[in-house]
Design a protein around this motif. Structure first.
Motif, PDB file in Angstrom:
ATOM      1  N   PRO A  36      64.636  38.266  79.390  1.00  0.00           N
ATOM      2  CA  PRO A  36      64.687  38.615  80.819  1.00  0.00           C
ATOM      3  C   PRO A  36      65.838  37.930  81.540  1.00  0.00           C
ATOM      4  O   PRO A  36      66.268  36.835  81.179  1.00  0.00           O
ATOM      5  CB  PRO A  36      63.334  38.126  81.345  1.00  0.00           C
ATOM      6  N   ASN A  37      66.310  38.609  82.567  1.00  0.00           N
ATOM      7  CA  ASN A  37      67.334  38.041  83.422  1.00  0.00           C
ATOM      8  C   ASN A  37      66.790  36.812  84.145  1.00  0.00           C
ATOM      9  O   ASN A  37      65.637  36.795  84.581  1.00  0.00           O
ATOM     10  CB  ASN A  37      67.792  39.093  84.444  1.00  0.00           C
ATOM     11  N   LEU A  38      67.624  35.776  84.271  1.00  0.00           N
ATOM     12  CA  LEU A  38      67.209  34.538  84.927  1.00  0.00           C
ATOM     13  C   LEU A  38      67.651  34.535  86.385  1.00  0.00           C
ATOM     14  O   LEU A  38      68.835  34.732  86.686  1.00  0.00           O
ATOM     15  CB  LEU A  38      67.818  33.333  84.206  1.00  0.00           C
ATOM     16  N   PRO A  39      66.717  34.303  87.309  1.00  0.00           N
ATOM     17  CA  PRO A  39      67.080  34.316  88.732  1.00  0.00           C
ATOM     18  C   PRO A  39      68.077  33.230  89.117  1.00  0.00           C
ATOM     19  O   PRO A  39      68.776  33.361  90.120  1.00  0.00           O
ATOM     20  CB  PRO A  39      65.741  34.121  89.451  1.00  0.00           C
ATOM     21  N   ASP A  40      68.153  32.162  88.317  1.00  0.00           N
ATOM     22  CA  ASP A  40      69.116  31.107  88.608  1.00  0.00           C
ATOM     23  C   ASP A  40      70.304  31.136  87.656  1.00  0.00           C
ATOM     24  O   ASP A  40      71.053  30.164  87.556  1.00  0.00           O
ATOM     25  CB  ASP A  40      68.431  29.731  88.549  1.00  0.00           C
ATOM     26  N   GLY A  41      70.497  32.261  86.962  1.00  0.00           N
ATOM     27  CA  GLY A  41      71.618  32.405  86.039  1.00  0.00           C
ATOM     28  C   GLY A  41      72.848  32.956  86.733  1.00  0.00           C
ATOM     29  O   GLY A  41      72.888  33.116  87.956  1.00  0.00           O
ATOM     30  N   PRO A  42      73.898  33.266  85.953  1.00  0.00           N
ATOM     31  CA  PRO A  42      75.155  33.742  86.538  1.00  0.00           C
ATOM     32  C   PRO A  42      75.077  35.145  87.125  1.00  0.00           C
ATOM     33  O   PRO A  42      75.936  35.530  87.921  1.00  0.00           O
ATOM     34  CB  PRO A  42      76.129  33.703  85.353  1.00  0.00           C
ATOM     35  N   ARG A  43      74.044  35.924  86.753  1.00  0.00           N
ATOM     36  CA  ARG A  43      73.912  37.285  87.291  1.00  0.00           C
ATOM     37  C   ARG A  43      72.478  37.533  87.763  1.00  0.00           C
ATOM     38  O   ARG A  43      71.761  38.349  87.200  1.00  0.00           O
ATOM     39  CB  ARG A  43      74.324  38.320  86.236  1.00  0.00           C
ATOM     40  N   PRO A  44      72.027  36.806  88.781  1.00  0.00           N
ATOM     41  CA  PRO A  44      70.653  36.995  89.249  1.00  0.00           C
ATOM     42  C   PRO A  44      70.424  38.441  89.694  1.00  0.00           C
ATOM     43  O   PRO A  44      71.259  39.034  90.376  1.00  0.00           O
ATOM     44  CB  PRO A  44      70.541  36.023  90.432  1.00  0.00           C
ATOM     45  N   GLY A  45      69.294  38.988  89.284  1.00  0.00           N
ATOM     46  CA  GLY A  45      69.001  40.375  89.606  1.00  0.00           C
ATOM     47  C   GLY A  45      69.642  41.371  88.665  1.00  0.00           C
ATOM     48  O   GLY A  45      69.487  42.586  88.831  1.00  0.00           O
ATOM     49  N   GLY A  46      70.365  40.862  87.675  1.00  0.00           N
ATOM     50  CA  GLY A  46      71.027  41.734  86.708  1.00  0.00           C
ATOM     51  C   GLY A  46      70.059  42.260  85.672  1.00  0.00           C
ATOM     52  O   GLY A  46      68.854  41.981  85.702  1.00  0.00           O
ATOM     53  N   PRO A  47      70.575  43.008  84.695  1.00  0.00           N
ATOM     54  CA  PRO A  47      69.700  43.625  83.698  1.00  0.00           C
ATOM     55  C   PRO A  47      69.161  42.621  82.693  1.00  0.00           C
ATOM     56  O   PRO A  47      69.780  41.585  82.426  1.00  0.00           O
ATOM     57  CB  PRO A  47      70.624  44.637  83.005  1.00  0.00           C
ATOM     58  N   ASP A  48      67.981  42.924  82.151  1.00  0.00           N
ATOM     59  CA  ASP A  48      67.472  42.190  81.005  1.00  0.00           C
ATOM     60  C   ASP A  48      68.286  42.584  79.772  1.00  0.00           C
ATOM     61  O   ASP A  48      69.046  43.560  79.792  1.00  0.00           O
ATOM     62  CB  ASP A  48      65.996  42.534  80.764  1.00  0.00           C
ATOM     63  N   LEU A  49      68.103  41.840  78.699  1.00  0.00           N
ATOM     64  CA  LEU A  49      68.720  42.171  77.413  1.00  0.00           C
ATOM     65  C   LEU A  49      67.625  42.528  76.421  1.00  0.00           C
ATOM     66  O   LEU A  49      66.708  41.730  76.187  1.00  0.00           O
ATOM     67  CB  LEU A  49      69.541  40.995  76.880  1.00  0.00           C
ATOM     68  N   VAL A  50      67.704  43.721  75.861  1.00  0.00           N
ATOM     69  CA  VAL A  50      66.798  44.135  74.797  1.00  0.00           C
ATOM     70  C   VAL A  50      67.588  44.098  73.491  1.00  0.00           C
ATOM     71  O   VAL A  50      68.584  44.816  73.335  1.00  0.00           O
ATOM     72  CB  VAL A  50      66.228  45.544  75.052  1.00  0.00           C
ATOM     73  N   HIS A  51      67.169  43.245  72.575  1.00  0.00           N
ATOM     74  CA  HIS A  51      67.893  42.997  71.323  1.00  0.00           C
ATOM     75  C   HIS A  51      67.065  43.560  70.169  1.00  0.00           C
ATOM     76  O   HIS A  51      65.935  43.130  69.938  1.00  0.00           O
ATOM     77  CB  HIS A  51      68.107  41.488  71.167  1.00  0.00           C
ATOM     78  N   VAL A  52      67.636  44.521  69.473  1.00  0.00           N
ATOM     79  CA  VAL A  52      66.922  45.249  68.425  1.00  0.00           C
ATOM     80  C   VAL A  52      67.617  45.033  67.083  1.00  0.00           C
ATOM     81  O   VAL A  52      68.848  45.026  67.007  1.00  0.00           O
ATOM     82  CB  VAL A  52      66.886  46.764  68.735  1.00  0.00           C
ATOM     83  N   ASP A  53      66.840  44.869  66.032  1.00  0.00           N
ATOM     84  CA  ASP A  53      67.368  44.843  64.672  1.00  0.00           C
ATOM     85  C   ASP A  53      66.780  46.029  63.929  1.00  0.00           C
ATOM     86  O   ASP A  53      65.583  46.069  63.642  1.00  0.00           O
ATOM     87  CB  ASP A  53      67.004  43.536  63.968  1.00  0.00           C
ATOM     88  N   ALA A  54      67.629  47.020  63.635  1.00  0.00           N
ATOM     89  CA  ALA A  54      67.169  48.246  62.982  1.00  0.00           C
ATOM     90  C   ALA A  54      67.365  48.203  61.474  1.00  0.00           C
ATOM     91  O   ALA A  54      67.291  49.235  60.812  1.00  0.00           O
ATOM     92  CB  ALA A  54      67.905  49.449  63.569  1.00  0.00           C
ATOM     93  N   TYR A  55      67.578  47.010  60.930  1.00  0.00           N
ATOM     94  CA  TYR A  55      67.865  46.876  59.494  1.00  0.00           C
ATOM     95  C   TYR A  55      66.802  47.541  58.633  1.00  0.00           C
ATOM     96  O   TYR A  55      67.099  48.200  57.643  1.00  0.00           O
ATOM     97  CB  TYR A  55      67.975  45.382  59.144  1.00  0.00           C
ATOM     98  N   ARG A  56      65.541  47.373  59.003  1.00  0.00           N
ATOM     99  CA  ARG A  56      64.451  47.898  58.185  1.00  0.00           C
ATOM    100  C   ARG A  56      63.962  49.269  58.644  1.00  0.00           C
ATOM    101  O   ARG A  56      62.967  49.778  58.120  1.00  0.00           O
ATOM    102  CB  ARG A  56      63.281  46.900  58.173  1.00  0.00           C
ATOM    103  N   LEU A  57      64.624  49.847  59.630  1.00  0.00           N
ATOM    104  CA  LEU A  57      64.230  51.168  60.113  1.00  0.00           C
ATOM    105  C   LEU A  57      65.095  52.221  59.428  1.00  0.00           C
ATOM    106  O   LEU A  57      66.317  52.114  59.407  1.00  0.00           O
ATOM    107  CB  LEU A  57      64.388  51.253  61.628  1.00  0.00           C
ATOM    108  N   GLY A  58      64.455  53.228  58.930  1.00  0.00           N
ATOM    109  CA  GLY A  58      65.171  54.183  58.099  1.00  0.00           C
ATOM    110  C   GLY A  58      65.688  55.413  58.808  1.00  0.00           C
ATOM    111  O   GLY A  58      66.442  56.193  58.221  1.00  0.00           O
ATOM    112  N   SER A  59      65.324  55.622  60.081  1.00  0.00           N
ATOM    113  CA  SER A  59      65.709  56.864  60.736  1.00  0.00           C
ATOM    114  C   SER A  59      65.621  56.730  62.243  1.00  0.00           C
ATOM    115  O   SER A  59      65.054  55.766  62.786  1.00  0.00           O
ATOM    116  CB  SER A  59      64.789  58.004  60.284  1.00  0.00           C
ATOM    117  N   ALA A  60      66.164  57.739  62.933  1.00  0.00           N
ATOM    118  CA  ALA A  60      66.065  57.782  64.383  1.00  0.00           C
ATOM    119  C   ALA A  60      64.612  57.913  64.818  1.00  0.00           C
ATOM    120  O   ALA A  60      64.226  57.397  65.877  1.00  0.00           O
ATOM    121  CB  ALA A  60      66.891  58.951  64.921  1.00  0.00           C
TER     122      ALA A  60
END
Length: 203
Positions: free
Chosen positions: A79-103
């Protein structure tokens, strides 16, 4: 159209990073031009620096620290941090698709629910997530001395040890990495101007 049936990239640029710190710094610069709804697809052999880049990206976005590869949980939300460099900015969703075989397997983890409010970064996402957005940045990281073709094949973890024992950018951190960036779709019709990289990215 490319050979895979996907539209061709609008542009392609490349640079060289010689340390993990430079790779993280590049991630911070990329974060400056990102906004909610953006999709990044990271490719590269194991240990090439995909998670290292994402750590810098998260720092630049001002999200909660502690970014590690989400190999075993598939998705981590920072989640975005209210006291970070971009308060109110977007969260980061980090995905690892290594084990996923398809869309279809990507669809099962419901990334559509977070796409509009987050920056979504998918490691090993090539040929799996292009349907999620009409625009994306593809970032390929290549080691000067690769781990061989087996390490470049997502889903073939048995031949390389998978995620066990191989940490991102942990060995020979001064080994140069080539980073290739491509922009697709209307969002990335032109090369973004990134602070510290004249003309967007050095060729």
């Amino acid at each position: 159209m490319s050979g895979t049936g996907q539209p061709a990239a609008n542009w392609e640029k490349a640079l060289t990073a010689t340390t993990a710190e430079q790779t993280q710094a590049f991630g911070r610069h990329v974060a400056e031009v990102l906004q909610a709804g953006d999709l990044l697809v990271l490719s590269g052999e194991l240990g090439a620096g995909k998670t290292t880049f994402t750590q810098g990206l998260g720092e630049g976005l001002g999200v909660r620290a502690g970014i590690i590869s989400p190999t075993f949980v598939l998705v981590r939300i920072h989640p975005n941090l209210p006291d970070g460099p971009r308060p109110g900015g977007p969260d980061l969703v980090h995905v690892d698709a290594y084990r996923l075989g398809s869309a279809a397997e990507i669809d099962d983890i419901d990334l559509e629910n977070t796409m509009d409010s987050s920056v979504t970064v998918v490691e090993w996402g090539h040929d799996r997530v292009e349907h999620l957005s009409e625009s994306r940045l593809e970032i390929d990281l290549h080691r000067a001395i690769g781990l061989g073709s087996a390490a470049e094949a997502p889903g073939d973890a048995g031949t390389t040890g998978g995620a066990s024992g191989i940490l991102d950018f942990d060995d020979d951190t001064d080994e140069p990495r080539t980073i290739v960036v491509r922009g697709y779709g209307p969002r990335w019709a032109t090369v973004p101007a990134l602070g510290g990289f004249e003309g967007g990215l050095p060729c």
